[in-house]
Design a protein around this motif. Structure first.
Motif, PDB file in Angstrom:
ATOM      1  N   LEU A   3      56.859  78.224  68.694  1.00 52.83           N
ATOM      2  CA  LEU A   3      56.351  78.861  69.901  1.00 52.83           C
ATOM      3  C   LEU A   3      54.982  79.467  69.652  1.00 52.83           C
ATOM      4  O   LEU A   3      54.119  79.463  70.517  1.00 52.83           O
ATOM      5  CB  LEU A   3      57.308  79.967  70.351  1.00 52.83           C
ATOM      6  CG  LEU A   3      58.672  79.510  70.842  1.00 52.83           C
ATOM      7  CD1 LEU A   3      59.528  80.710  71.149  1.00 52.83           C
ATOM      8  CD2 LEU A   3      58.535  78.643  72.069  1.00 52.83           C
ATOM      9  N   HIS A   4      54.787  79.990  68.432  1.00 56.72           N
ATOM     10  CA  HIS A   4      53.520  80.653  68.153  1.00 56.72           C
ATOM     11  C   HIS A   4      52.373  79.670  68.215  1.00 56.72           C
ATOM     12  O   HIS A   4      51.290  80.000  68.679  1.00 56.72           O
ATOM     13  CB  HIS A   4      53.578  81.368  66.807  1.00 56.72           C
ATOM     14  CG  HIS A   4      53.981  80.488  65.669  1.00 56.72           C
ATOM     15  ND1 HIS A   4      55.117  79.720  65.651  1.00 56.72           N
ATOM     16  CD2 HIS A   4      53.362  80.250  64.487  1.00 56.72           C
ATOM     17  CE1 HIS A   4      55.188  79.064  64.514  1.00 56.72           C
ATOM     18  NE2 HIS A   4      54.143  79.360  63.796  1.00 56.72           N
ATOM     19  N   ASN A  33      54.466  82.285  60.603  1.00 50.42           N
ATOM     20  CA  ASN A  33      55.919  82.420  60.742  1.00 50.42           C
ATOM     21  C   ASN A  33      56.562  82.735  59.398  1.00 50.42           C
ATOM     22  O   ASN A  33      57.381  82.008  58.882  1.00 50.42           O
ATOM     23  CB  ASN A  33      56.552  81.206  61.422  1.00 50.42           C
ATOM     24  CG  ASN A  33      56.429  79.958  60.598  1.00 50.42           C
ATOM     25  OD1 ASN A  33      55.609  79.916  59.698  1.00 50.42           O
ATOM     26  ND2 ASN A  33      57.227  78.957  60.897  1.00 50.42           N
ATOM     27  N   GLU A  58      58.563  83.789  64.190  1.00 49.67           N
ATOM     28  CA  GLU A  58      57.311  83.284  64.756  1.00 49.67           C
ATOM     29  C   GLU A  58      56.517  84.429  65.355  1.00 49.67           C
ATOM     30  O   GLU A  58      57.022  85.190  66.166  1.00 49.67           O
ATOM     31  CB  GLU A  58      57.628  82.214  65.801  1.00 49.67           C
ATOM     32  CG  GLU A  58      58.247  81.005  65.144  1.00 49.67           C
ATOM     33  CD  GLU A  58      58.957  80.101  66.120  1.00 49.67           C
ATOM     34  OE1 GLU A  58      58.828  80.322  67.331  1.00 49.67           O
ATOM     35  OE2 GLU A  58      59.634  79.187  65.651  1.00 49.67           O
ATOM     36  N   THR A  59      55.289  84.545  64.922  1.00 47.40           N
ATOM     37  CA  THR A  59      54.492  85.719  65.245  1.00 47.40           C
ATOM     38  C   THR A  59      53.116  85.301  65.706  1.00 47.40           C
ATOM     39  O   THR A  59      52.530  84.370  65.149  1.00 47.40           O
ATOM     40  CB  THR A  59      54.346  86.614  64.001  1.00 47.40           C
ATOM     41  OG1 THR A  59      55.630  86.875  63.481  1.00 47.40           O
ATOM     42  CG2 THR A  59      53.655  87.911  64.331  1.00 47.40           C
ATOM     43  N   PHE A 119      58.975  78.831  77.261  1.00 47.18           N
ATOM     44  CA  PHE A 119      59.170  80.082  76.514  1.00 47.18           C
ATOM     45  C   PHE A 119      60.370  80.845  77.065  1.00 47.18           C
ATOM     46  O   PHE A 119      61.309  81.126  76.348  1.00 47.18           O
ATOM     47  CB  PHE A 119      57.912  80.957  76.594  1.00 47.18           C
ATOM     48  CG  PHE A 119      56.824  80.510  75.680  1.00 47.18           C
ATOM     49  CD1 PHE A 119      56.138  79.338  75.929  1.00 47.18           C
ATOM     50  CD2 PHE A 119      56.486  81.246  74.575  1.00 47.18           C
ATOM     51  CE1 PHE A 119      55.131  78.916  75.090  1.00 47.18           C
ATOM     52  CE2 PHE A 119      55.480  80.829  73.724  1.00 47.18           C
ATOM     53  CZ  PHE A 119      54.802  79.666  73.982  1.00 47.18           C
ATOM     54  N   HIS A 168      65.854  81.797  71.675  1.00 48.04           N
ATOM     55  CA  HIS A 168      64.843  81.865  70.615  1.00 48.04           C
ATOM     56  C   HIS A 168      64.077  83.175  70.738  1.00 48.04           C
ATOM     57  O   HIS A 168      64.188  83.890  71.727  1.00 48.04           O
ATOM     58  CB  HIS A 168      63.906  80.652  70.650  1.00 48.04           C
ATOM     59  CG  HIS A 168      63.227  80.425  71.961  1.00 48.04           C
ATOM     60  ND1 HIS A 168      62.945  79.189  72.454  1.00 48.04           N
ATOM     61  CD2 HIS A 168      62.793  81.293  72.897  1.00 48.04           C
ATOM     62  CE1 HIS A 168      62.351  79.304  73.625  1.00 48.04           C
ATOM     63  NE2 HIS A 168      62.254  80.570  73.918  1.00 48.04           N
ATOM     64  N   ARG A 169      63.329  83.467  69.686  1.00 45.02           N
ATOM     65  CA  ARG A 169      62.623  84.747  69.615  1.00 45.02           C
ATOM     66  C   ARG A 169      61.154  84.530  69.349  1.00 45.02           C
ATOM     67  O   ARG A 169      60.747  83.503  68.792  1.00 45.02           O
ATOM     68  CB  ARG A 169      63.200  85.591  68.468  1.00 45.02           C
ATOM     69  CG  ARG A 169      64.562  86.104  68.734  1.00 45.02           C
ATOM     70  CD  ARG A 169      65.207  86.676  67.497  1.00 45.02           C
ATOM     71  NE  ARG A 169      66.618  86.893  67.750  1.00 45.02           N
ATOM     72  CZ  ARG A 169      67.121  87.973  68.320  1.00 45.02           C
ATOM     73  NH1 ARG A 169      66.325  88.939  68.676  1.00 45.02           N
ATOM     74  NH2 ARG A 169      68.406  88.086  68.541  1.00 45.02           N
ATOM     75  N   LEU A 170      60.369  85.523  69.730  1.00 40.32           N
ATOM     76  CA  LEU A 170      58.942  85.498  69.441  1.00 40.32           C
ATOM     77  C   LEU A 170      58.477  86.928  69.229  1.00 40.32           C
ATOM     78  O   LEU A 170      58.952  87.851  69.899  1.00 40.32           O
ATOM     79  CB  LEU A 170      58.167  84.860  70.598  1.00 40.32           C
ATOM     80  CG  LEU A 170      56.646  84.786  70.449  1.00 40.32           C
ATOM     81  CD1 LEU A 170      56.261  83.811  69.354  1.00 40.32           C
ATOM     82  CD2 LEU A 170      55.999  84.332  71.739  1.00 40.32           C
TER      83      LEU A 170
END
Lengths: 448, 159, 159
Positions: free
Chosen positions: B4-5, B21, B26-27, B48, B83-85
């Protein structure tokens, strides 16, 4: 809200009423400032922070292992889950994977903790509604479980049982039998309370259609756990991103539909049953083996093997492959701060070794002394686990030294208390009591 | 891994300053002025679909000689996509970060906590006052230069 | 025992000091105000419920109004934000009154030596009995309660 608007139209003068911080009908210290019209709450403001104990600041002052007792006191009704969450976050920084048996022990202890938490929550909120008997029954069951926890960890409440890289010690002899016995007792109590409460007219009338929150509002407030599931969203961290060995068990995630206090009560009652099921399956499946990393038959460096032999643990050594270093073994250990971490620098030695031989004592000493403790590689990690109130996450920033640079805990009941005005506005003053009971506010976790 | 990043970086090449990441998280570090816009976009976007603001906190990097001094850290989660971000913005003591209160009501309390603990201002916040401590308290305790046992008692002996 | 019973039955009398009689009566009718804030509250619950049953010592009835209670149980950490509330509750209690510091946080501040925590409630109120432990076991609490009873029995009674 429309009703509240109507009241607003006809009222003569509203009254401000201060509820708390130490109020009889509330377990925990929180202050709710309500604006009342007669008995109806027009608006409210929640004031928290009365149990702020500087968890995050204290953690920054101590080594990674010394944070463990502070995590006990976050959600003090289910301390084992906090321990596990913190350990998993640090292990994520290290890239460690604990042994199978340690994983099973963690699951068993977490689920016992979850049951104690739900028992306290349901029991205390029933007591506040006048059902004192149910409270006494549930605390009785909780004490059976505390007995089990005490057998394993040595303490009833503030246990500090988990270690980075495993657990403090193995399960005691005869644990399985005692645990099954306690679970049978607990099940009996839950059934009794179910009969007392679930169809009880007074209880149902107080809970049904009070403290209602919609799915969208709950998500907007970031609510998780039984509170969110009661609105019909099927989100459980154990199911969504299984950690430890939760993917090996057959359990259901109870989901409500109305998002009121009654559904939350039912969710919690169901969850206790599911937790008992998980523990029973885990007791069936649990393998034998070590509970701390390092001796599980992996290829080990030669100098470690010598240490093992010095401690008298020679059985099985003959079958292992020693991993020799062509240079001096271990001399290059500190050269790769971001590489694979030597287990001996991550985990405390078992207590028996610390107290009985010099190798263990030295190892322990090196880990505990300031400036010598464990040092995860630089970076940041967030690890969520399913706490009793919802998603409990630890966000840890490491700068490569022996102290965590920043420890942040994502408190599950902080967000629920933030949504409290939504739950109580428009209802009557008396409805605050069951609603607040179902929030399960735990001061240590809310204010940290 | 959804990366995603990287997708976010491709979408906002000018506003995403840095991505990584580490440990699978993921950052993306984004420009402070754009956080509202990007947060609204990742909340709406089909791919997203990050509809829950899980956590909002800050880190004081003064001991690590960060410039600017603070990082405000947002954790998002998608219930549907699972999912996460993590988003981060950087801010100095004088800067103020745009609030996310309009998008997620919980940002209200999280931002109050960050103000209380770090003294980072949030622009457009409806009610920015202390939450865990009391108005008589001076200083922001989670700043690295705040001594751990400097007390401001309301009653009783002074330190 | 036999002799005493006979005297009572035959309408006799027994001599005692007023202080001792009052002390005896007061020590078995402790109306407590549990000022529960933190972890120790869980052990307080356990002590009060069926397994340990504090009712055996005449302290089974918690009153949640300071005006109806004799003994203030301060159960759990007291932060500086909460200190004025505790003081007010103590001031509202009618004489004679006693204070029990339950758990190490109330005794000395425990391991919370930081900006938020009061370092022992004896900096704010007079304390009669300290029960150490983090949290104290129920047996420990009962021990503390018996110590308090002894103290009540032997002190000069105000009428």
């Amino acid at each position: 809200m429309t009703q509240a608007a109507e009241f607003k139209k006809t009222r003569t003068e509203s009254m401000l009423l201060n509820v708390g911080p130490s109020h009889p009908a509330m377990h925990g210290i929180v202050r709710i400032i309500t604006e009342l019209d007669g008995e109806n709450v027009l608006s409210s403001d929640v004031e928290i922070g009365y149990l702020h104990r500087a968890f995050e600041k204290s953690s920054e002052q101590s080594g990674y292992l010394q944070v463990m007792p502070y995590t006990d006191r976050l959600n003090y009704v289910s301390p084992l889950i906090n321990n596990t969450g913190y350990c998993l976050a640090v292990e994520k920084l290290f890239g460690l994977d604990v042994t199978e048996r340690a994983k099973y022990i963690r699951v068993i202890m977490c689920e016992i903790s979850r049951i104690t938490d739900h028992l306290t929550c349901v029991g205390a909120s029933a007591m506040e509604l006048g059902a004192f008997t149910a409270f006494l029954y549930m605390i009785k069951a909780r004490d059976y479980l505390y007995k089990i926890i005490e057998d394993v960890t040595g303490a009833r409440l503030t246990i500090s049982y988990m270690r980075i890289g495993g657990v403090k010690g193995d399960l005691p002899a005869g644990f399985e039998g005692k645990c099954r016995e306690a679970l049978a007792e607990t099940r009996k109590v839950i059934k009794e309370c179910d009969e007392l409460l679930t169809k009880n007219r007074i209880f149902v009338d107080r809970l049904k259609d009070t403290g209602v929150i919609s799915k969208e509002a709950a998500l907007g407030y970031g609510i998780t756990g039984p509170f969110l599931r009661s609105t019909g969203v099927d989100y459980d961290v154990r199911r969504a991103t299984p950690y430890l060995v939760y993917d090996r068990f057959d359990f259901e995630v109870p989901v409500g539909e109305h998002g009121d206090n009654y559904d939350r009560y039912l969710c919690r009652m169901d969850e206790m049953e599911q937790s008992i099921r998980i523990i029973e399956q885990a007791l069936d499946q649990i393998p034998q083996g070590p509970v701390l990393l390092g001796t599980d038959g992996k290829v080990i460096p030669a100098e470690d093997m010598v240490d093992e032999a010095k401690m008298g643990r020679v059985e099985g050594l003959g079958f292992r492959v020693a991993d020799f270093d062509p240079t001096l073994a271990g001399a290059n250990k500190y050269m790769y701060p971001e590489g694979h971490v030597n287990n001996k620098r991550a985990e405390l030695p078992p207590k028996e070794d610390t107290y009985s031989n010099i190798e263990g004592l030295m190892n322990h000493f090196k880990m505990i002394m300031d400036g010598h403790g464990i040092r995860p590689p630089k970076g940041e990690a967030y690890f969520p686990v399913e706490g009793a109130n919802g998603e409990l996450g630890f966000y840890i920033v490491s700068d490569g030294t022996g102290r965590p640079y920043r420890v942040r805990v994502r408190p599950p009941c902080f967000v629920i208390v933030a949504a409290l005005p939504v739950l109580i506005n428009g209802g009557s003053l008396a409805d605050i009591v069951p609603t607040f009971g179902s929030v399960n506010m735990i001061g240590g976790e809310l204010d940290r | 891994m959804n990366d995603l990043h990287l997708t976010l970086q491709a979408q906002f090449p000018d506003d995403v300053l840095e991505v990584h990441n580490h440990f699978g998280d993921e950052t993306a570090v984004v420009r402070r002025e754009k956080i509202q816009e990007i947060a609204a976009w990742i909340k709406k976007n089909e791919l997203f679909d990050l509809n829950v603001l899980i956590d909002l906190t800050a880190v004081d990097g003064s001991e690590l000689k960060w410039k600017p001094r603070f990082e405000v850290v947002y954790h998002f989660y998608s219930v549907r996509k699972n999912h996460r971000l993590r988003l981060k913005v950087r801010a100095d003591e004088k800067d103020s970060v745009p609030t996310l209160t309009g998008l997620w009501p919980i940002a209200n309390w999280f931002e109050r906590e960050v103000w209380d603990m770090f003294g980072i201002r949030f622009e457009g916040h409806p009610d920015l006052r202390r939450i865990l401590l009391y108005p008589e308290f001076t200083g922001h305790p989670l700043r690295k230069d705040y001594p751990v046992n400097k007390r401001h008692p309301l009653i009783g002996p002074k330190n | 025992m036999e002799v005493m019973d006979d005297r009572f039955v035959s309408g006799g009398f027994q001599t005692s000091k007023l202080d001792a009689v009052l002390g005896w009566a007061r020590k078995f009718s402790i109306f407590q105000y549990p000022f529960v804030t933190a972890c120790c509250g869980m052990e307080y619950m356990s002590t009060a419920c069926s397994h340990y049953d504090v009712d055996r010592f005449g302290a089974g009835l918690p009153r949640f109004s300071p005006r109806q209670s004799d003994v203030l149980f301060v159960v759990g950490t007291i932060s500086h934000k909460l200190a004025p509330v505790l003081k007010q509750i103590y001031d509202q209690m009618a004489d004679p009154k006693w204070v029990v510091a339950f758990g190490v946080c109330t005794c000395t501040g425990g391991f919370y030596d930081n900006y938020a925590t009061v370092q022992g409630i004896d900096t704010l109120l007079p304390v009669d009995v300290y029960i150490p432990g983090c949290p104290p076991r129920p047996e420990n609490v009962i021990d503390g309660l018996i110590k308090l009873q002894e103290k009540i029995q032997n002190q000069k009674q105000e009428v």
